[in-house]
Motif scaffolding. Structure first.
Motif, PDB file in Angstrom:
ATOM      1  N   ARG A 204      33.564 -38.255 -41.886  1.00 30.50           N
ATOM      2  CA  ARG A 204      33.003 -39.324 -42.604  1.00 30.50           C
ATOM      3  C   ARG A 204      33.949 -40.863 -42.341  1.00 30.50           C
ATOM      4  O   ARG A 204      35.674 -40.328 -42.865  1.00 30.50           O
ATOM      5  CB  ARG A 204      32.539 -39.142 -43.838  1.00 30.50           C
ATOM      6  CG  ARG A 204      31.972 -37.976 -43.857  1.00 30.50           C
ATOM      7  CD  ARG A 204      30.090 -39.193 -43.378  1.00 30.50           C
ATOM      8  NE  ARG A 204      29.181 -38.389 -42.544  1.00 30.50           N
ATOM      9  CZ  ARG A 204      28.296 -37.802 -43.562  1.00 30.50           C
ATOM     10  NH1 ARG A 204      28.176 -37.437 -45.149  1.00 30.50           N
ATOM     11  NH2 ARG A 204      27.049 -37.186 -43.205  1.00 30.50           N
ATOM     12  N   PRO A 205      33.504 -41.267 -42.341  1.00 35.69           N
ATOM     13  CA  PRO A 205      34.171 -43.279 -42.296  1.00 35.69           C
ATOM     14  C   PRO A 205      34.805 -42.846 -44.243  1.00 35.69           C
ATOM     15  O   PRO A 205      34.011 -42.896 -45.524  1.00 35.69           O
ATOM     16  CB  PRO A 205      34.195 -44.253 -42.443  1.00 35.69           C
ATOM     17  CG  PRO A 205      32.820 -43.943 -41.940  1.00 35.69           C
ATOM     18  CD  PRO A 205      32.662 -42.469 -42.348  1.00 35.69           C
ATOM     19  N   GLY A 206      36.817 -43.300 -44.783  1.00 34.66           N
ATOM     20  CA  GLY A 206      37.142 -43.195 -45.902  1.00 34.66           C
ATOM     21  C   GLY A 206      37.009 -41.556 -46.373  1.00 34.66           C
ATOM     22  O   GLY A 206      38.292 -41.910 -47.815  1.00 34.66           O
ATOM     23  N   TYR A 207      37.226 -40.666 -45.955  1.00 33.78           N
ATOM     24  CA  TYR A 207      37.182 -38.972 -46.160  1.00 33.78           C
ATOM     25  C   TYR A 207      38.383 -38.990 -45.632  1.00 33.78           C
ATOM     26  O   TYR A 207      38.381 -38.428 -44.324  1.00 33.78           O
ATOM     27  CB  TYR A 207      35.773 -38.103 -46.446  1.00 33.78           C
ATOM     28  CG  TYR A 207      34.766 -38.819 -47.091  1.00 33.78           C
ATOM     29  CD1 TYR A 207      34.834 -37.940 -48.253  1.00 33.78           C
ATOM     30  CD2 TYR A 207      33.771 -39.672 -46.634  1.00 33.78           C
ATOM     31  CE1 TYR A 207      33.971 -38.511 -49.632  1.00 33.78           C
ATOM     32  CE2 TYR A 207      33.016 -39.512 -47.673  1.00 33.78           C
ATOM     33  CZ  TYR A 207      32.906 -39.538 -49.223  1.00 33.78           C
ATOM     34  OH  TYR A 207      31.231 -39.389 -49.784  1.00 33.78           O
ATOM     35  N   SER A 208      38.860 -38.429 -46.370  1.00 30.62           N
ATOM     36  CA  SER A 208      40.554 -37.718 -45.678  1.00 30.62           C
ATOM     37  C   SER A 208      41.273 -37.003 -46.817  1.00 30.62           C
ATOM     38  O   SER A 208      42.188 -36.361 -46.803  1.00 30.62           O
ATOM     39  CB  SER A 208      41.656 -38.952 -44.879  1.00 30.62           C
ATOM     40  OG  SER A 208      41.480 -39.868 -46.246  1.00 30.62           O
ATOM     41  N   ASP A 209      40.014 -36.070 -47.940  1.00 30.21           N
ATOM     42  CA  ASP A 209      40.607 -35.823 -48.757  1.00 30.21           C
ATOM     43  C   ASP A 209      41.607 -34.511 -47.748  1.00 30.21           C
ATOM     44  O   ASP A 209      40.898 -33.985 -47.314  1.00 30.21           O
ATOM     45  CB  ASP A 209      39.937 -35.417 -49.545  1.00 30.21           C
ATOM     46  CG  ASP A 209      39.044 -36.441 -50.498  1.00 30.21           C
ATOM     47  OD1 ASP A 209      39.009 -37.878 -49.481  1.00 30.21           O
ATOM     48  OD2 ASP A 209      39.427 -36.184 -51.604  1.00 30.21           O
ATOM     49  N   PRO A 210      42.866 -33.852 -48.528  1.00 28.61           N
ATOM     50  CA  PRO A 210      43.616 -33.190 -48.054  1.00 28.61           C
ATOM     51  C   PRO A 210      42.456 -31.788 -48.570  1.00 28.61           C
ATOM     52  O   PRO A 210      41.830 -31.525 -49.989  1.00 28.61           O
ATOM     53  CB  PRO A 210      44.852 -32.325 -48.249  1.00 28.61           C
ATOM     54  CG  PRO A 210      44.890 -33.242 -50.181  1.00 28.61           C
ATOM     55  CD  PRO A 210      44.000 -34.688 -49.767  1.00 28.61           C
ATOM     56  N   LEU A 211      42.531 -30.278 -47.710  1.00 36.02           N
ATOM     57  CA  LEU A 211      41.107 -29.522 -48.123  1.00 36.02           C
ATOM     58  C   LEU A 211      41.646 -28.419 -49.367  1.00 36.02           C
ATOM     59  O   LEU A 211      43.260 -28.149 -49.539  1.00 36.02           O
ATOM     60  CB  LEU A 211      41.278 -27.988 -46.653  1.00 36.02           C
ATOM     61  CG  LEU A 211      40.880 -28.321 -45.579  1.00 36.02           C
ATOM     62  CD1 LEU A 211      40.611 -27.612 -44.096  1.00 36.02           C
ATOM     63  CD2 LEU A 211      39.134 -29.478 -45.477  1.00 36.02           C
ATOM     64  N   PRO A 212      40.266 -28.285 -50.324  1.00 37.31           N
ATOM     65  CA  PRO A 212      41.049 -27.446 -50.703  1.00 37.31           C
ATOM     66  C   PRO A 212      41.786 -25.624 -50.914  1.00 37.31           C
ATOM     67  O   PRO A 212      40.954 -25.140 -49.476  1.00 37.31           O
ATOM     68  CB  PRO A 212      39.938 -27.304 -52.036  1.00 37.31           C
ATOM     69  CG  PRO A 212      39.217 -28.052 -51.885  1.00 37.31           C
ATOM     70  CD  PRO A 212      39.699 -28.174 -50.653  1.00 37.31           C
ATOM     71  N   ALA A 213      42.580 -25.507 -51.309  1.00 36.13           N
ATOM     72  CA  ALA A 213      43.080 -23.644 -50.868  1.00 36.13           C
ATOM     73  C   ALA A 213      41.768 -22.834 -50.321  1.00 36.13           C
ATOM     74  O   ALA A 213      42.088 -22.171 -49.168  1.00 36.13           O
ATOM     75  CB  ALA A 213      43.865 -23.321 -52.502  1.00 36.13           C
ATOM     76  N   SER A 214      40.833 -23.119 -51.748  1.00 36.43           N
ATOM     77  CA  SER A 214      39.163 -22.196 -51.633  1.00 36.43           C
ATOM     78  C   SER A 214      39.205 -22.173 -50.091  1.00 36.43           C
ATOM     79  O   SER A 214      38.097 -21.416 -49.117  1.00 36.43           O
ATOM     80  CB  SER A 214      38.800 -22.141 -52.765  1.00 36.43           C
ATOM     81  OG  SER A 214      38.682 -23.397 -52.766  1.00 36.43           O
ATOM     82  N   LEU A 215      38.619 -23.628 -49.196  1.00 33.97           N
ATOM     83  CA  LEU A 215      38.104 -23.849 -48.670  1.00 33.97           C
ATOM     84  C   LEU A 215      38.985 -23.694 -46.884  1.00 33.97           C
ATOM     85  O   LEU A 215      38.691 -23.190 -46.249  1.00 33.97           O
ATOM     86  CB  LEU A 215      38.254 -25.259 -48.464  1.00 33.97           C
ATOM     87  CG  LEU A 215      36.751 -25.793 -47.438  1.00 33.97           C
ATOM     88  CD1 LEU A 215      35.787 -25.207 -46.950  1.00 33.97           C
ATOM     89  CD2 LEU A 215      36.936 -27.655 -47.575  1.00 33.97           C
ATOM     90  N   ARG A 216      40.861 -24.027 -46.855  1.00 38.30           N
ATOM     91  CA  ARG A 216      41.590 -23.602 -46.189  1.00 38.30           C
ATOM     92  C   ARG A 216      41.269 -21.905 -46.297  1.00 38.30           C
ATOM     93  O   ARG A 216      41.128 -21.528 -45.023  1.00 38.30           O
ATOM     94  CB  ARG A 216      42.961 -23.978 -46.415  1.00 38.30           C
ATOM     95  CG  ARG A 216      43.230 -25.407 -46.163  1.00 38.30           C
ATOM     96  CD  ARG A 216      44.279 -25.804 -45.724  1.00 38.30           C
ATOM     97  NE  ARG A 216      45.390 -24.793 -47.278  1.00 38.30           N
ATOM     98  CZ  ARG A 216      45.407 -25.241 -48.670  1.00 38.30           C
ATOM     99  NH1 ARG A 216      45.440 -26.339 -49.050  1.00 38.30           N
ATOM    100  NH2 ARG A 216      46.539 -24.705 -49.534  1.00 38.30           N
ATOM    101  N   GLU A 217      41.412 -20.902 -46.800  1.00 39.88           N
ATOM    102  CA  GLU A 217      41.094 -20.105 -46.648  1.00 39.88           C
ATOM    103  C   GLU A 217      39.786 -19.641 -46.203  1.00 39.88           C
ATOM    104  O   GLU A 217      39.582 -18.484 -44.938  1.00 39.88           O
ATOM    105  CB  GLU A 217      41.297 -19.198 -47.986  1.00 39.88           C
ATOM    106  CG  GLU A 217      41.788 -17.804 -48.360  1.00 39.88           C
ATOM    107  CD  GLU A 217      41.315 -17.018 -49.347  1.00 39.88           C
ATOM    108  OE1 GLU A 217      41.061 -15.797 -49.641  1.00 39.88           O
ATOM    109  OE2 GLU A 217      42.130 -17.797 -49.733  1.00 39.88           O
ATOM    110  N   LEU A 218      38.426 -20.025 -46.136  1.00 41.11           N
ATOM    111  CA  LEU A 218      37.322 -19.570 -45.600  1.00 41.11           C
ATOM    112  C   LEU A 218      37.410 -20.235 -43.626  1.00 41.11           C
ATOM    113  O   LEU A 218      36.563 -19.153 -43.137  1.00 41.11           O
ATOM    114  CB  LEU A 218      35.965 -20.806 -46.697  1.00 41.11           C
ATOM    115  CG  LEU A 218      34.274 -20.529 -46.159  1.00 41.11           C
ATOM    116  CD1 LEU A 218      34.694 -18.811 -46.054  1.00 41.11           C
ATOM    117  CD2 LEU A 218      34.310 -20.991 -46.538  1.00 41.11           C
ATOM    118  N   VAL A 219      37.940 -21.058 -43.505  1.00 39.20           N
ATOM    119  CA  VAL A 219      37.700 -21.847 -42.258  1.00 39.20           C
ATOM    120  C   VAL A 219      38.604 -21.746 -41.021  1.00 39.20           C
ATOM    121  O   VAL A 219      38.825 -22.118 -40.267  1.00 39.20           O
ATOM    122  CB  VAL A 219      37.287 -23.005 -42.426  1.00 39.20           C
ATOM    123  CG1 VAL A 219      36.127 -23.257 -43.350  1.00 39.20           C
ATOM    124  CG2 VAL A 219      38.305 -24.094 -42.847  1.00 39.20           C
TER     125      VAL A 219
END
Length: 219
Positions: free
Chosen positions: A137-152
């Protein structure tokens, strides 16, 4: 002769209201993934969002008006038939049952929703039924939370071709060509203020909103 394996997508949301950003993303997703069908599924009661301003049936009617005769896009009301919160894992389980074990089933979400994926109901269960495609999405470049990184992290692939080698379980980040930064919140605010939403929503949707007096500020 080998059987043709279907490619099916699910794009859920409140669609409050459906707008050209949603619809253009749906068309481009359909093309990018070479889908046979993309189910656009309005949520009855989104678990992590406020209750929409208009009824579920009204949002479905606007979605149907917006899709019109667009090839490959389907307005799917299955979550409106359920009581209580709309859990994507349950919807994917239904779709998997309908299309069979070998179909390539994909759930697409925007990057903003993806950042909250670890808070969803049974997020790991999504991958038992489908692949996950995250639309940048335009304007979204947040780092992934740790729990999300672990999931994917262990599910990530780098191409549609690799993703489609299996029926489910993968994760792909996908950039669509148009990146239309249209917000349903912005559209609702304009409608509440009595301002034009022309060229933000399809003409049929604009006509239906006007005809039924939807999203107007209560007197």
């Amino acid at each position: 002769m080998s059987q043709v394996v279907q490619r099916v997508g699910m794009l859920g949301g409140t669609f409050d209201p459906i707008h050209l950003g949603h619809l253009r993303s749906a068309v481009e997703l359909h093309e990018a993934l070479s889908l046979d069908r993309l189910h656009m599924i309005p949520a009855q009661q989104p678990p992590l969002r406020d209750q929409p301003l208009v009824s579920a049936q009204q949002r479905l009617a606007l979605l149907q008006a917006g899709i019109g005769d667009t090839p490959g896009l389907v307005a799917d009301d299955r979550e409106l038939q359920r009581a209580g919160p709309s859990y994507s894992a349950d919807t994917l389980a239904e779709l998997r049952g309908e299309y069979g074990e070998q179909a390539r089933l994909v759930m697409a979400i925007g990057f903003d929703a993806f950042l909250r994926l670890a808070q969803w109901h049974q997020p790991a269960r999504l991958f038992e039924y489908a692949h996950l495609v995250v639309i940048d999405r335009p304007g979204y470049s947040d780092p992934l939370p740790a729990s999300l990184r672990e999931l994917v992290a262990h599910r990530a692939v780098d191409s549609v071709e690799t993703l489609m080698q299996r029926p489910c379980g993968g994760y792909l980040s996908l950039q669509l060509p148009s990146l239309m930064a249209i917000s349903a919140t912005y559209i609702r605010k304009r409608l509440e203020a009595g301002k034009s939403v022309r060229y933000l929503v399809p003409p049929a949707v604009e006509q239906a909103i006007t005809h039924h007096g939807l999203y107007r500020q209560c007197e």
